[in-house]
Design an enzyme around this catalytic site. Structure first.
Site, PDB file in Angstrom:
ATOM      1  N   SER A 142       0.511  -1.450   0.261  1.00 55.11           N
ATOM      2  CA  SER A 142       0.299  -0.279  -0.127  1.00 55.11           C
ATOM      3  C   SER A 142       1.161   1.033  -0.161  1.00 55.11           C
ATOM      4  CB  SER A 142      -0.656   0.101   1.712  1.00 55.11           C
ATOM      5  OG  SER A 142      -1.870   1.138   1.505  1.00 55.11           O
ATOM      6  N   TYR A 158      -2.199  -0.901  10.192  1.00 55.65           N
ATOM      7  CA  TYR A 158      -2.865  -1.330   8.862  1.00 55.65           C
ATOM      8  C   TYR A 158      -1.808  -0.717   7.558  1.00 55.65           C
ATOM      9  CZ  TYR A 158      -3.870  -1.363   3.605  1.00 55.65           C
ATOM     10  OH  TYR A 158      -4.206  -1.380   2.359  1.00 55.65           O
TER      11      TYR A 158
END
Length: 257
Positions: A142, A158
């Site tokens: 990400s 995350y």
């Protein structure tokens, strides 16, 4: 015939990756967790492109099931392709969601770790004996974990796990190099997928009003689509990516540029 294993391919980036690989002549073993109907859709889409696909259930957060999964992979390879190895691995499964640092529970932290970092780590380890020399691995990370990425409050857990996946990518590239196995990562920006939070809520379906704001922050003027990411993954796996390893490619259309 090349064979790829795509983890988490019942929708979104994983589904698009399976289809893009099929378009390039690669067959697919795909996994799903709860979305069996989506897995069937992926199999049908691969077959529409002239490829062959086998769907296997896998909970990436339960590493104790990985040895059994490897046996299922071995059986699928023998029964469907009359071989005992595969060529490519895409570690894609995951879930999204946010919680402010002060509200992040150990339970949520541990779930992020099991699914986003521990799962890919030990699944790759489990499947490595079946991966051919000269093969390739792509980890889906990400851009929230990149040094140049947008730091948005609420994603500390995350992004921490995705940051660990980025480090793992480089170390695996080093350790697998003697076998000619390349390992890279892609880091998507905001992408229109069914990625859900820990409660199963799909973000863009639940909050479509955020899409224009994200598009406005993106240099190319829209949010990403699964195929935007899948095409890069397929390129990194294939012959066009043969001299690329230990890299993390941001695929975000210039998000927060």
């Amino acid at each position: 015939m090349k064979v790829a294993i795509v983890i988490g391919a019942s929708s979104g980036i994983g589904q698009s990756t399976a289809i893009q690989l099929a378009k390039r002549g690669t067959d697919v073993i795909l996994t799903y967790s709860g979305n069996e109907a989506g897995a069937r859709d992926t199999v049908a889409a691969v077959e529409k492109e002239g490829g062959t696909a086998v769907a296997l259930r896998l909970d990436i957060g339960r590493s104790e099931t990985f040895p059994e999964f490897r046996e299922q992979v071995g059986a699928a390879l023998r029964d469907t392709w009359q071989r005992d190895t595969f060529d490519y691995l895409v570690n894609n499964a995951g879930f999204g969601g946010m919680a402010m640092f002060t509200d992040t529970t150990e339970e949520l932290f541990d779930k992020f770790m099991r699914v986003l970092l521990k799962g890919p780590y030990f699944l790759t380890q489990t499947l490595l004996p079946l991966l051919v020399d000269g093969g390739a691995v792509v980890n889906v990370s990400s851009n929230s974990a990149l040094p140049t990425g947008l730091v948005d409050a609420g994603f500390s857990a995350y992004a921490t796990m995705k940051g660990g996946l980025n480090v793992l990518t480089r170390y695996l590239a080093k350790e697998f190099a003697p076998r000619g196995i390349r390992v890279n990562a892609v880091s998507p920006g905001p992408t229109r997928t069914r990625l859900s939070d820990s409660s199963g809520v799909a973000a863009f379906e639940a909050y479509p009003e955020v899409i224009p704001a994200l598009a406005a922050k993106t240099a190319l003027g829209r949010i990403g689509e699964p195929d935007d990411i899948a095409m890069v993954i397929a390129t990194l796996l294939g012959e066009d990516g043969r001299w690329i390893t230990a890299q993390n490619i941001e695929v975000s259309g210039g998000y927060d540029l």
